[in-house]
Design an enzyme around this catalytic site. Structure first.
Site, PDB file in Angstrom:
ATOM      1  N   LYS A   1     -29.304  24.077 -57.461  1.00 11.63           N
ATOM      2  CA  LYS A   1     -28.510  22.931 -57.979  1.00 11.63           C
ATOM      3  C   LYS A   1     -29.030  21.988 -57.013  1.00 11.63           C
ATOM      4  O   LYS A   1     -29.673  21.876 -55.717  1.00 11.63           O
ATOM      5  CB  LYS A   1     -27.274  23.503 -57.295  1.00 11.63           C
ATOM      6  CG  LYS A   1     -25.972  22.870 -57.942  1.00 11.63           C
ATOM      7  CD  LYS A   1     -24.424  23.504 -57.375  1.00 11.63           C
ATOM      8  CE  LYS A   1     -23.646  22.211 -57.529  1.00 11.63           C
ATOM      9  NZ  LYS A   1     -22.550  22.245 -56.633  1.00 11.63           N
TER      10      LYS A   1
ATOM     11  N   HIS B   1     -27.456  11.189 -62.965  1.00  9.00           N
ATOM     12  CA  HIS B   1     -27.328   9.843 -63.318  1.00  9.00           C
ATOM     13  C   HIS B   1     -28.240   9.424 -64.586  1.00  9.00           C
ATOM     14  O   HIS B   1     -27.663   9.029 -65.748  1.00  9.00           O
ATOM     15  CB  HIS B   1     -27.216   8.733 -62.685  1.00  9.00           C
ATOM     16  CG  HIS B   1     -26.582   8.903 -61.185  1.00  9.00           C
ATOM     17  ND1 HIS B   1     -26.912   9.167 -59.951  1.00  9.00           N
ATOM     18  CD2 HIS B   1     -25.327   9.268 -60.992  1.00  9.00           C
ATOM     19  CE1 HIS B   1     -26.030   9.138 -59.039  1.00  9.00           C
ATOM     20  NE2 HIS B   1     -25.165   9.514 -59.519  1.00  9.00           N
TER      21      HIS B   1
ATOM     22  N   HIS C   1     -12.668  18.822 -39.844  1.00  6.54           N
ATOM     23  CA  HIS C   1     -11.853  18.980 -38.626  1.00  6.54           C
ATOM     24  C   HIS C   1     -11.524  20.327 -38.191  1.00  6.54           C
ATOM     25  O   HIS C   1     -10.855  20.379 -37.004  1.00  6.54           O
ATOM     26  CB  HIS C   1     -10.854  17.905 -38.859  1.00  6.54           C
ATOM     27  CG  HIS C   1     -11.418  16.296 -38.983  1.00  6.54           C
ATOM     28  ND1 HIS C   1     -11.264  16.041 -40.322  1.00  6.54           N
ATOM     29  CD2 HIS C   1     -11.798  15.653 -38.283  1.00  6.54           C
ATOM     30  CE1 HIS C   1     -11.938  14.670 -40.288  1.00  6.54           C
ATOM     31  NE2 HIS C   1     -12.073  14.498 -39.089  1.00  6.54           N
TER      32      HIS C   1
ATOM     33  N   CYS D   1      -9.358  12.973 -41.460  1.00  2.00           N
ATOM     34  CA  CYS D   1     -10.222  12.509 -42.638  1.00  2.00           C
ATOM     35  C   CYS D   1      -9.121  11.195 -43.197  1.00  2.00           C
ATOM     36  O   CYS D   1      -9.791  10.337 -43.892  1.00  2.00           O
ATOM     37  CB  CYS D   1     -10.325  13.377 -43.884  1.00  2.00           C
ATOM     38  SG  CYS D   1     -11.144  14.518 -43.377  1.00  2.00           S
TER      39      CYS D   1
ATOM     40  N   CYS E   1      -9.598  21.977 -42.991  1.00  2.00           N
ATOM     41  CA  CYS E   1     -10.530  20.787 -43.360  1.00  2.00           C
ATOM     42  C   CYS E   1     -11.823  21.342 -42.791  1.00  2.00           C
ATOM     43  O   CYS E   1     -12.111  21.557 -41.495  1.00  2.00           O
ATOM     44  CB  CYS E   1     -10.037  19.643 -42.684  1.00  2.00           C
ATOM     45  SG  CYS E   1     -11.209  18.325 -42.877  1.00  2.00           S
TER      46      CYS E   1
ATOM     47  N   CYS F   1      -5.248  15.482 -44.529  1.00  2.00           N
ATOM     48  CA  CYS F   1      -5.959  15.819 -43.299  1.00  2.00           C
ATOM     49  C   CYS F   1      -5.877  14.435 -42.463  1.00  2.00           C
ATOM     50  O   CYS F   1      -6.401  13.316 -42.976  1.00  2.00           O
ATOM     51  CB  CYS F   1      -7.361  16.103 -43.464  1.00  2.00           C
ATOM     52  SG  CYS F   1      -8.489  16.281 -41.840  1.00  2.00           S
TER      53      CYS F   1
ATOM     54  N   HIS G   1     -29.604   9.161 -59.054  1.00  2.00           N
ATOM     55  CA  HIS G   1     -30.620  10.236 -58.998  1.00  2.00           C
ATOM     56  C   HIS G   1     -31.113  10.729 -60.553  1.00  2.00           C
ATOM     57  O   HIS G   1     -30.243  10.142 -61.458  1.00  2.00           O
ATOM     58  CB  HIS G   1     -30.282  11.553 -58.238  1.00  2.00           C
ATOM     59  CG  HIS G   1     -28.982  12.083 -58.221  1.00  2.00           C
ATOM     60  ND1 HIS G   1     -28.525  12.680 -59.580  1.00  2.00           N
ATOM     61  CD2 HIS G   1     -27.895  12.067 -57.660  1.00  2.00           C
ATOM     62  CE1 HIS G   1     -27.178  13.055 -59.580  1.00  2.00           C
ATOM     63  NE2 HIS G   1     -26.680  12.581 -58.123  1.00  2.00           N
TER      64      HIS G   1
ATOM     65  N   LYS H   1     -28.241  17.072 -51.648  1.00  2.00           N
ATOM     66  CA  LYS H   1     -28.756  16.195 -50.731  1.00  2.00           C
ATOM     67  C   LYS H   1     -29.688  16.963 -49.796  1.00  2.00           C
ATOM     68  O   LYS H   1     -30.801  16.681 -49.265  1.00  2.00           O
ATOM     69  CB  LYS H   1     -28.046  15.205 -49.987  1.00  2.00           C
ATOM     70  CG  LYS H   1     -27.480  13.827 -50.844  1.00  2.00           C
ATOM     71  CD  LYS H   1     -26.671  13.035 -50.148  1.00  2.00           C
ATOM     72  CE  LYS H   1     -25.896  12.302 -50.939  1.00  2.00           C
ATOM     73  NZ  LYS H   1     -24.924  11.575 -50.357  1.00  2.00           N
TER      74      LYS H   1
HETATM   75 ZN   LIG Z   1     -10.382  16.312 -41.906  1.00  2.00          ZN
END
Ligand SMILES: [Zn+2]
Length: 641
Positions: A304, A23, A154, A137, A151, A134, A20, A307
């Site tokens: 900012k 970069h 989760h 994850c 997390c 986690c 983007h 996405k």
């Molecule tokens: Zn997690």
């Protein structure tokens, strides 16, 4: 040594994302600086590349159903293509999966293992790495990544887990790094960043782990192959692996030990570059980089970049709207290089028209048209005794030195402003001298003299702006009958260089006016909620969605909501609760024990005040609905994709 070679690097970009303008900004700046130094007669080596190891990449690859290497190969192409589109001419593009990089990192780690600190201790020592892990994850999370101690995906509390790692004795090198920063042998710019580094050193940051046991997609530690190199140790080494560290002594001598070495980056990776990297280099007995320049963050229209907001501008779209050169110009002139700034998309077209189409483009076309009409497309000669040339000539005389002075201090916008001031002055000179009047009154030589001076200014400008607008400035030089031989600052320091009689011709405007405002499709998308114009998404977009096979453990109606069922599901290692709008089609009893497909990385949401940690897949047509289930036997927790 004014002609010492200069080595300029960008950070290597992590290939879990499309390029983007964040970069692009650093890369265009580095390309511009390298080109400018070459104009000054210096050899410049400009390196960029890609960071391809680590847990995030292997996860993204798995989600996309690809091998990590194949996944990296598919993403890195976007970076390389985008740099071409932006007119970036890097000398080398290093990938951390390149065999040459792997070999260099292996050598660096081996060297570190044998190295002693100034106090005679081992630089590398085994210790326990403790972190918050986690299980969902399958990775360590930082305190920062947690939300209310759990997390964010989760909603579970990560476990404090420890593993055996190799540690780097950072503390042993902090006094030396402090000294080098203070004496400016390691010059950290801008000054605020230097203060930040010295502040960090005051806090005595702890030793850092250079290896990981639980990350398999990485470079194996040569003296402990169960472990892989910590991604930052891997990534930072690119700056020397690309120029022959441990492989090509001559190349390495030239571009690291003898050259002026400059790292460019955004300020968020300060600690790694200004502490870890210098410490690693000191430990392996190599010179430190001479300059580290950390530019600020930018916002897009005050927000900012993210996405979800859809304001991550695709540089390829910018180029298709304004062209390669103008896109570079627009990126670099939004605000001074270094500070935080705001990119205002709505200002792009205005800026393009005022600076490029009006000031520069117009000067060129006014001057050339008159030469075509009155002088048979041949450059007229200079004319003695012209009034009011003094100011303009004075400004042109030291423009090259002033512009290069700005570049030496990383003030790219300052260098551009030197050229802009010259263009403005030339336009004023043209208006004030009114060569059209002289033509009417048959003072042709005088009119020709005015046109000659303007062409000379344009020639000087073509050199000063070449690093920012490389192909357009070559075009401009061709209009004036100039080639690339004299494309250097020495030639910009001279005046009266153009040969009278040379052919001068402009077939179309250098910077045609642009009417339409630039509207990045991400922003349009965010408004319309569409996927893309053609409705197609990338494999990497799909890869973001994590699907798994789950089993329904229990189901119950949600009080006061006829359509909703509250399901407890198992994903193998973990259990979750999801709320599904399937009560019209399934009774709670018949769901228990069913295997379903669940989106597992959806942000948890509250539905009727009850938390839902995911979403199940169902097919629906009219009044019929059926849950999507695997047709064969597969263990719960299997990923789908
Ligand atoms: Zn997690």
């Amino acid at each position: 040594m004014p002609n010492r070679p200069i080595y300029i690097t960008t950070p290597i970009y992590y290939v879990n994302d499309r390029p983007h303008i964040g970069h692009s900004y650093t890369t265009v700046a580095a390309d511009t600086l390298a080109r400018f130094h070459r104009l000054a007669g210096r050899e410049a080596f400009f390196l960029t590349g890609s960071d391809e190891h680590g847990a995030k990449i292997s996860e993204a690859a798995e989600a996309a159903g690809m091998e990590p290497q194949a996944f990296c190969d598919s993403i890195v192409v976007h970076f390389k293509d985008t740099w071409k589109t932006l007119g970036i001419e890097e000398n080398d593009f290093i990938r951390t999966t390149d065999p040459r990089h792997l070999e260099a990192v292996t050598k660096i780690l081996t060297k570190l293992k044998a190295a002693k600190t100034p106090d005679g201790e081992d630089v590398i020592y085994a210790s326990q790495y403790e972190g918050l892990y986690c299980i969902g994850c399958e990775k360590y999370l930082t305190e920062k990544e947690l939300e209310d101690g759990v997390c964010p995906y989760h909603k579970t509390k990560p476990k404090l887990v420890s593993e055996n790692n190799w540690f780097f004795r950072l503390s042993a090198y902090l006094p030396e790094i402090k000294r080098l920063v203070e004496t400016e042998e390691l010059l950290i710019l801008p000054i605020e960043r230097r203060k930040e580094v010295l502040g960090l050193i005051e806090q005595c940051p702890p030793d850092f782990s250079i290896s990981r046991e639980k990350v398999s997609w990485g470079i194996p530690v040569p003296f402990d192959p169960k472990q892989s190199a910590y991604v930052w140790v891997d990534a930072l080494s690119n700056y020397i692996s690309a120029i022959g560290y441990g492989a090509d002594e001559q190349l390495f001598q030239k571009w690291w030990r003898d050259a002026e070495t400059v790292h460019l980056m955004a300020k968020d990776i300060l600690k790694f570059h200004c502490l870890f990297w210098p410490a690693m280099l000191l430990a392996i007995g190599e010179k430190l980089p001479e300059k580290i320049f950390l530019h600020g963050f930018f916002t897009v229209d005050g927000q900012k970049m993210s996405k979800t907001l859809g304001n991550q501008i695709d540089p390829n779209e910018l180029v298709s709207h304004y062209g390669t050169d103008a896109s570079r110009y627009l990126l670099l002139t939004q605000y001074p290089f270094g500070v935080d700034g705001d990119i205002q998309v709505a200002r792009f077209t205005e800026k393009y028209n005022s600076d490029l189409a009006n000031e520069l483009g117009n000067l060129l076309s006014r001057v050339v048209k008159m030469i075509e009409r009155q002088f048979d497309s041949k450059l007229p000669g200079p004319h003695k005794g012209l009034a009011s040339t003094q100011d303009l000539l004075e400004l042109a005389e030291d423009a090259a030195d002033r512009a290069y002075g700005e570049i030496k201090h990383f003030r790219i916008q300052g260098a551009i402003e030197v050229a802009q001031a010259l263009i403005k002055k030339a336009n004023q000179f043209f208006d004030h001298s009114a060569p059209w009047k002289a033509i009417k009154e048959d003072r042709l030589a005088e009119a020709g003299g005015v046109l000659y001076i303007c062409c000379e200014v344009l020639r000087v400008v073509s050199i000063l702006l070449y690093p920012v607008l490389p192909s357009k400035m070559i075009e401009l030089r061709e209009v004036l009958g100039e080639g690339s031989d004299s494309l250097n600052l020495d030639s910009a320091r001279e005046f009266f260089c153009l040969k009278p009689g040379a052919p001068v011709r402009l077939s179309e405007p250098l910077f045609p006016r642009i009417q339409e405002a630039f509207e990045p499709s991400g922003m349009k998308k965010a408004e319309a909620g569409k996927v893309s114009d053609d409705g197609l998404i990338d494999i990497s977009d799909f890869g973001k969605v994590k699907l798994k096979v789950a089993e329904i453990l229990s189901a119950e109606k949600v009080e006061g909501a006829d359509k909703l069922l509250k399901l407890q599901i198992s994903l193998g290692k973990e259990k979750r609760q999801i709320i599904a709008g399937v009560a019209e089609f399934y009774s709670a009893e018949e769901l228990v024990g069913k295997q379903i497909i669940v989106v597992t990385n959806l942000k948890p949401a509250k539905i009727r005040g009850i938390e839902s940690q995911g979403m199940l897949l169902a097919a629906k047509k009219g009044k019929k609905l059926t849950l999507v289930s695997p047709t064969g036997e597969i263990p719960v927790g299997a990923s789908v994709g």
